[in-house]
Scaffold this motif. Structure first.
Motif, short mmCIF file in Angstrom:
data_model
loop_
_atom_site.label_atom_id
_atom_site.label_comp_id
_atom_site.label_asym_id
_atom_site.label_seq_id
_atom_site.Cartn_x
_atom_site.Cartn_y
_atom_site.Cartn_z
N PHE A 28 -2.05 3.79 6.35
CA PHE A 28 -2.26 3.89 7.69
C PHE A 28 -3.68 3.57 7.86
N THR A 29 -4.08 3.55 9.31
CA THR A 29 -5.29 3.40 9.86
C THR A 29 -5.68 4.82 10.86
N PRO A 30 -6.61 5.07 11.33
CA PRO A 30 -6.78 5.97 12.21
C PRO A 30 -6.18 5.68 13.53
N ASN A 31 -5.67 4.60 13.79
CA ASN A 31 -5.09 4.07 14.89
C ASN A 31 -3.45 3.82 14.75
N THR A 32 -2.97 3.71 13.56
CA THR A 32 -1.52 3.59 13.50
C THR A 32 -0.71 4.27 14.10
N ARG A 33 0.13 3.47 14.70
CA ARG A 33 1.20 4.17 15.71
C ARG A 33 2.49 4.07 14.74
N TRP A 34 3.35 5.33 14.60
CA TRP A 34 4.63 5.20 14.06
C TRP A 34 5.50 5.96 14.72
N VAL A 35 6.49 5.05 15.33
CA VAL A 35 7.40 5.19 16.16
C VAL A 35 8.76 5.53 15.43
N VAL A 78 6.97 -7.51 9.63
CA VAL A 78 7.90 -7.37 8.43
C VAL A 78 9.03 -6.47 9.12
N LEU A 79 10.08 -6.96 8.88
CA LEU A 79 11.45 -6.42 9.42
C LEU A 79 12.22 -6.00 8.34
N THR A 80 12.66 -4.71 8.00
CA THR A 80 13.57 -3.88 7.22
C THR A 80 14.77 -3.44 7.56
N GLY A 101 13.72 -1.38 10.79
CA GLY A 101 12.43 -0.93 11.08
C GLY A 101 11.45 -2.19 11.07
N ILE A 102 10.47 -2.26 11.81
CA ILE A 102 9.37 -3.24 11.81
C ILE A 102 7.98 -2.74 11.55
N PHE A 103 7.38 -3.36 10.79
CA PHE A 103 6.04 -2.95 10.27
C PHE A 103 5.06 -3.96 10.80
N GLU A 104 4.17 -3.96 11.26
CA GLU A 104 3.07 -4.55 11.73
C GLU A 104 1.96 -4.57 10.87
N ILE A 105 1.36 -5.45 10.23
CA ILE A 105 0.32 -5.45 9.09
C ILE A 105 -0.86 -6.27 9.47
N GLU A 106 -1.98 -5.33 9.41
CA GLU A 106 -3.35 -6.17 9.55
C GLU A 106 -4.14 -6.02 8.16
N GLY A 107 -4.26 -7.24 7.44
CA GLY A 107 -5.07 -7.02 6.08
C GLY A 107 -4.08 -6.51 5.39
N LYS A 109 -3.10 -3.01 5.67
CA LYS A 109 -2.79 -1.76 6.50
C LYS A 109 -1.55 -2.00 7.19
N ILE A 110 -0.97 -0.97 7.34
CA ILE A 110 0.04 -0.84 8.43
C ILE A 110 -0.45 -0.43 9.86
N ILE A 111 -0.52 -1.26 10.85
CA ILE A 111 -1.10 -0.78 12.01
C ILE A 111 -0.23 -0.33 13.08
N GLU A 112 1.32 -0.55 12.81
CA GLU A 112 2.21 -0.16 13.60
C GLU A 112 3.54 -0.02 12.84
N TRP A 113 4.42 1.17 13.10
CA TRP A 113 5.71 1.14 12.24
C TRP A 113 6.64 1.75 13.11
#
Length: 128
Positions: A28-35, A78-80, A101-107, A109-113
């Protein structure tokens, strides 16, 4: 640099360690959203760990074992399809949930889950 699928696979494979805390700190990053649709939304590492701690206190969840049943990527998304198994500290199962689930990746890092699941089923085994 790992692919988005490799990042999500590694994250899910290690999530059972210490209730997911090391995985959250690593990916995670300091701004990662986990919904968790219908239950909670967190932003950043500390809020995510607070959610994990809260689930431990309220439901006795010590860890979650994530079994990926299907995985696909569309660029950095990424969809799981998963079976998430919630366990107590002694390893006994509290309950399980089928999750999309859907994960959005940057580099790397997970920026949204975002997870979608039957909230009623989770609340049912939480009440047991």
């Amino acid at each position: 640099m790992p692919t988005p699928i490799e990042t999500v696979s590694d994250f899910c494979a290690t999530f059972f360690e210490d209730g997911g805390r090391p995985a959250v700190r690593r990916w995670f990053t300091p701004n990662t959203r986990w919904v968790n649709e219908g239950l909670a939304v967190t932003k950043g590492v500390e809020e995510a760990i607070a959610l994990i701690d809260g689930l431990g206190a309220s439901m006795g969840i010590a860890t979650v074992r994530i079994d990926i049943l299907a995985i696909a990527a569309d660029g950095s998304r990424v969809l799981t399809e998963r079976l998430d198994r919630f366990e107590r500290a002694d390893g006994s199962e509290i309950g399980r949930a089928m999750v999309m689930g859907i994960f959005e990746i940057e580099g790397d890092k997970i920026i949204e889950w975002r997870d979608y699941f039957d909230v009623n089923a989770v609340q049912k085994f939480a009440a047991d």
